[in-house]
Design a protein around this motif. Structure first.
Motif, PDB file in Angstrom:
ATOM      1  N   GLN A 174      52.272 -33.010  -6.725  1.00 61.74           N
ATOM      2  CA  GLN A 174      52.338 -33.543  -8.075  1.00 61.74           C
ATOM      3  C   GLN A 174      52.022 -32.499  -9.139  1.00 61.74           C
ATOM      4  O   GLN A 174      52.270 -32.731 -10.323  1.00 61.74           O
ATOM      5  N   LEU A 175      51.453 -31.375  -8.726  1.00 64.47           N
ATOM      6  CA  LEU A 175      51.080 -30.353  -9.711  1.00 64.47           C
ATOM      7  C   LEU A 175      52.325 -29.786 -10.381  1.00 64.47           C
ATOM      8  O   LEU A 175      53.247 -29.316  -9.724  1.00 64.47           O
ATOM      9  N   GLN A 176      52.321 -29.835 -11.710  1.00 67.48           N
ATOM     10  CA  GLN A 176      53.430 -29.323 -12.498  1.00 67.48           C
ATOM     11  C   GLN A 176      52.901 -28.297 -13.496  1.00 67.48           C
ATOM     12  O   GLN A 176      51.841 -28.488 -14.104  1.00 67.48           O
ATOM     13  N   ARG A 177      53.661 -27.212 -13.657  1.00 67.70           N
ATOM     14  CA  ARG A 177      53.233 -26.138 -14.564  1.00 67.70           C
ATOM     15  C   ARG A 177      53.001 -26.664 -15.981  1.00 67.70           C
ATOM     16  O   ARG A 177      52.034 -26.264 -16.642  1.00 67.70           O
ATOM     17  N   ALA A 178      53.842 -27.549 -16.474  1.00 66.43           N
ATOM     18  CA  ALA A 178      53.688 -28.072 -17.836  1.00 66.43           C
ATOM     19  C   ALA A 178      52.360 -28.810 -17.998  1.00 66.43           C
ATOM     20  O   ALA A 178      51.676 -28.660 -19.023  1.00 66.43           O
ATOM     21  N   ASP A 179      51.983 -29.608 -16.993  1.00 65.29           N
ATOM     22  CA  ASP A 179      50.697 -30.308 -17.044  1.00 65.29           C
ATOM     23  C   ASP A 179      49.537 -29.327 -17.041  1.00 65.29           C
ATOM     24  O   ASP A 179      48.536 -29.519 -17.748  1.00 65.29           O
ATOM     25  N   MET A 180      49.657 -28.277 -16.262  1.00 64.29           N
ATOM     26  CA  MET A 180      48.575 -27.298 -16.166  1.00 64.29           C
ATOM     27  C   MET A 180      48.412 -26.531 -17.466  1.00 64.29           C
ATOM     28  O   MET A 180      47.289 -26.258 -17.907  1.00 64.29           O
ATOM     29  N   LEU A 181      49.512 -26.177 -18.110  1.00 62.47           N
ATOM     30  CA  LEU A 181      49.439 -25.478 -19.395  1.00 62.47           C
ATOM     31  C   LEU A 181      48.778 -26.359 -20.457  1.00 62.47           C
ATOM     32  O   LEU A 181      47.941 -25.898 -21.241  1.00 62.47           O
ATOM     33  N   SER A 182      49.140 -27.634 -20.484  1.00 62.45           N
ATOM     34  CA  SER A 182      48.551 -28.557 -21.449  1.00 62.45           C
ATOM     35  C   SER A 182      47.062 -28.735 -21.190  1.00 62.45           C
ATOM     36  O   SER A 182      46.239 -28.711 -22.120  1.00 62.45           O
ATOM     37  N   HIS A 183      46.700 -28.889 -19.922  1.00 71.47           N
ATOM     38  CA  HIS A 183      45.301 -29.030 -19.525  1.00 71.47           C
ATOM     39  C   HIS A 183      44.515 -27.773 -19.917  1.00 71.47           C
ATOM     40  O   HIS A 183      43.410 -27.865 -20.470  1.00 71.47           O
ATOM     41  N   PHE A 184      45.075 -26.624 -19.644  1.00 71.50           N
ATOM     42  CA  PHE A 184      44.428 -25.339 -19.956  1.00 71.50           C
ATOM     43  C   PHE A 184      44.136 -25.204 -21.449  1.00 71.50           C
ATOM     44  O   PHE A 184      43.033 -24.821 -21.859  1.00 71.50           O
ATOM     45  N   LYS A 185      45.120 -25.522 -22.290  1.00 67.40           N
ATOM     46  CA  LYS A 185      44.953 -25.343 -23.736  1.00 67.40           C
ATOM     47  C   LYS A 185      43.900 -26.278 -24.305  1.00 67.40           C
ATOM     48  O   LYS A 185      43.208 -25.944 -25.265  1.00 67.40           O
ATOM     49  N   GLN A 186      43.750 -27.453 -23.700  1.00 69.41           N
ATOM     50  CA  GLN A 186      42.747 -28.392 -24.190  1.00 69.41           C
ATOM     51  C   GLN A 186      41.346 -28.026 -23.708  1.00 69.41           C
ATOM     52  O   GLN A 186      40.375 -28.145 -24.450  1.00 69.41           O
ATOM     53  N   MET A 187      41.234 -27.572 -22.475  1.00 72.76           N
ATOM     54  CA  MET A 187      39.917 -27.344 -21.879  1.00 72.76           C
ATOM     55  C   MET A 187      39.343 -25.967 -22.189  1.00 72.76           C
ATOM     56  O   MET A 187      38.147 -25.845 -22.516  1.00 72.76           O
ATOM     57  N   TYR A 188      40.167 -24.929 -22.109  1.00 73.25           N
ATOM     58  CA  TYR A 188      39.645 -23.564 -22.207  1.00 73.25           C
ATOM     59  C   TYR A 188      39.707 -23.088 -23.651  1.00 73.25           C
ATOM     60  O   TYR A 188      40.555 -22.296 -24.041  1.00 73.25           O
ATOM     61  N   GLN A 189      38.755 -23.603 -24.425  1.00 70.62           N
ATOM     62  CA  GLN A 189      38.616 -23.206 -25.816  1.00 70.62           C
ATOM     63  C   GLN A 189      37.139 -23.051 -26.138  1.00 70.62           C
ATOM     64  O   GLN A 189      36.279 -23.633 -25.466  1.00 70.62           O
ATOM     65  N   PRO A 190      36.804 -22.271 -27.163  1.00 73.19           N
ATOM     66  CA  PRO A 190      35.404 -21.898 -27.396  1.00 73.19           C
ATOM     67  C   PRO A 190      34.468 -23.063 -27.669  1.00 73.19           C
ATOM     68  O   PRO A 190      33.297 -23.019 -27.297  1.00 73.19           O
ATOM     69  N   ALA A 191      34.949 -24.126 -28.326  1.00 72.51           N
ATOM     70  CA  ALA A 191      34.074 -25.266 -28.616  1.00 72.51           C
ATOM     71  C   ALA A 191      33.629 -25.977 -27.345  1.00 72.51           C
ATOM     72  O   ALA A 191      32.638 -26.716 -27.357  1.00 72.51           O
ATOM     73  N   ASN A 192      34.352 -25.759 -26.238  1.00 69.84           N
ATOM     74  CA  ASN A 192      34.014 -26.366 -24.947  1.00 69.84           C
ATOM     75  C   ASN A 192      33.436 -25.320 -23.989  1.00 69.84           C
ATOM     76  O   ASN A 192      33.453 -25.507 -22.789  1.00 69.84           O
ATOM     77  N   CYS A 193      32.919 -24.235 -24.542  1.00 72.09           N
ATOM     78  CA  CYS A 193      32.465 -23.114 -23.699  1.00 72.09           C
ATOM     79  C   CYS A 193      31.001 -22.795 -23.950  1.00 72.09           C
ATOM     80  O   CYS A 193      30.539 -22.774 -25.103  1.00 72.09           O
ATOM     81  N   THR A 194      30.271 -22.558 -22.876  1.00 72.36           N
ATOM     82  CA  THR A 194      28.931 -21.977 -22.932  1.00 72.36           C
ATOM     83  C   THR A 194      28.982 -20.655 -22.185  1.00 72.36           C
ATOM     84  O   THR A 194      29.348 -20.619 -21.010  1.00 72.36           O
TER      85      THR A 194
END
Length: 424
Positions: free
Chosen positions: A180-200
């Motif tokens: 079920q893993l799709q590149r488009a889903d992973m890119l969308s997930h990445f852009k939402q999760m890996y950002q400075p406001a969600n980073c320590t």
């Protein structure tokens, strides 16, 4: 003159000294904590991100995105990323956890100007190339096929599913989930999760003003996306069935895993429950080891533990025993729990456990990285360093009667989730 014929006196551990971190917040909201110690020109940097809300329809996204972070960007292939890091004697690793996922860099201070830009590129421009994704899916399915032949892994998967239900904690990958893993889903997930406001960002090692300035220069302009990361998780709903048996007629050993949902580190009872758990099965001299390994010879090893997660926890007992003595082993486990609920722990045994736990805590603080790890345990549980003051105080002062009361409050063997894989 030192008299080597006389052993040094035993001394009780009175206090645990922890390195206090420095703290700042970058303009983009990234929290930075640092631990400065020693003269060695080495730092460990951990970019830690809260996992996005679990989606039962796409259960592997958090794990797959983090695992494939270093598989290529728009300008660098996976091989080029590895070469750039290796050239400067650094080490880069992506690690997935149930609550947080992180990217860890070990680097010499003098090479940070070369290694930090690679990290920034990975955290802002990972592409998850189709070729690497296909290889990842194929490799993971092969590993899964091998893992599912092992009784202990099957038992752990069934136990987690029973205790945590359809959550990020209870999810167990199936071969079809990888498809079920799709590149488009992973890119969308990445852009939402890996950002400075969600980073320590947790930095440990030789962290001087120059190091902090390099970090600020490299990551101060890192920008957030318009979409805020949703890191809330659904409520845990344990299964109603309490007993799970997977029969394997040819099994020589049976895997046993049993336990019950439990409070996590943020609960005031947690330190005392850790003492109780240590008595039962938390170290080599525990009651379960003495009974089921040393006395009965049913197993090479048995242990118990309390897993502390952000949104829950569990007490568990795990072992593999001879298939012909599985039922007897379960009876002996029940007996040991019953004894802790009915009889007081002797002062001698309790003193031994106290010294073991305090010694283990002190021994775990071997370097500045260990201090950073202790900080993360408290910080991501919503606690401060006061937790460790409370923890050591409870270890030293909890009474046998209080432990018996906790055993009766938290351990009802009839309510345990029991998983057996093999013969029973």
């Amino acid at each position: 003159m030192l008299n080597r014929t006389t052993a040094p006196e035993f001394q009780a551990i009175d206090h645990i000294n922890l390195i206090e971190p420095g703290h700042t917040v970058l303009p983009n909201g990234c929290q930075v904590y640092w631990f400065n110690s020693g003269d060695q020109e080495l730092v460990r940097m951990e970019w830690i991100f809260g996992n996005l809300r679990f989606d039962v329809a796409k259960p592997l996204l958090n794990m797959a995105v983090n695992t494939m972070l270093t598989e290529g960007t728009s300008t660098l292939s996976a091989a080029e990323i590895a070469d750039k890091i290796d050239y400067y004697g650094a080490f880069l690793q992506a690690e997935y956890g149930y609550d947080q996922s992180n990217l860890t860099l070990y680097s010499l201070n003098r090479h940070l100007d070369h290694t930090l830009p690679v990290i920034l590129d990975v955290l802002t421009d990972s592409q998850f190339p189709e070729k690497e994704l296909d290889t990842f899916i194929r490799n993971q399915q092969q590993k899964l096929q091998v893992s599912l032949q092992k009784n202990d892994i099957l038992a752990r998967r069934a136990f987690n599913k029973a205790v945590y239900g359809n959550s990020i904690y209870g999810q167990s990958a199936e071969a079809a989930d990888y498809q079920q893993l799709q590149r488009a889903d992973m890119l969308s997930h990445f852009k939402q999760m890996y950002q400075p406001a969600n980073c320590t960002l947790v930095v440990a090692g030789k962290v001087d003003d120059d190091t902090l300035q390099r970090i600020t220069s490299a990551f101060g302009s890192w920008t957030n996306t318009a979409e805020q990361a949703d890191i809330t998780q659904p409520l845990l709903t344990p299964q109603t069935e309490r007993f799970y048996f997977t029969e394997k007629p040819d099994a020589l050993q049976s895997a046993i895993r049993m336990g019950i949902p439990m409070v996590n580190r943020a609960h005031p009872d947690f330190p005392a429950l850790q003492v109780l758990n240590t008595v039962l099965g938390g170290y080599f001299g525990s009651r379960l080891m003495n009974n089921i390994r040393e006395d009965k010879g049913y197993t090479y090893g048995i242990g118990s533990g309390i897993s502390s997660l952000k949104h829950g926890g569990a007490f568990f007992i795990a072992t593999e025993v001879g298939a012909d003595v599985c039922r007897s082993a379960v009876s002996e486990i029940e007996k040991e729990i019953y004894l802790l609920k009915t009889e007081l722990i002797s002062e001698g045994e309790l003193s031994l456990v106290r010294n073991y736990m305090l010694g283990s805590l002190l021994g775990s603080l071997e370097n500045v990285f260990s201090h950073a790890d202790k900080f993360k345990n408290a910080y991501f549980s919503g606690l401060t360093y006061e937790y460790y003051t409370h923890y050591t105080h409870i270890i030293k002062t909890v009474t046998a009667e209080e432990l018996r009361q906790l055993a009766n409050q938290y351990w009802n063997f009839d309510e345990f989730y029991k998983v057996i894989v093999g013969k029973y």
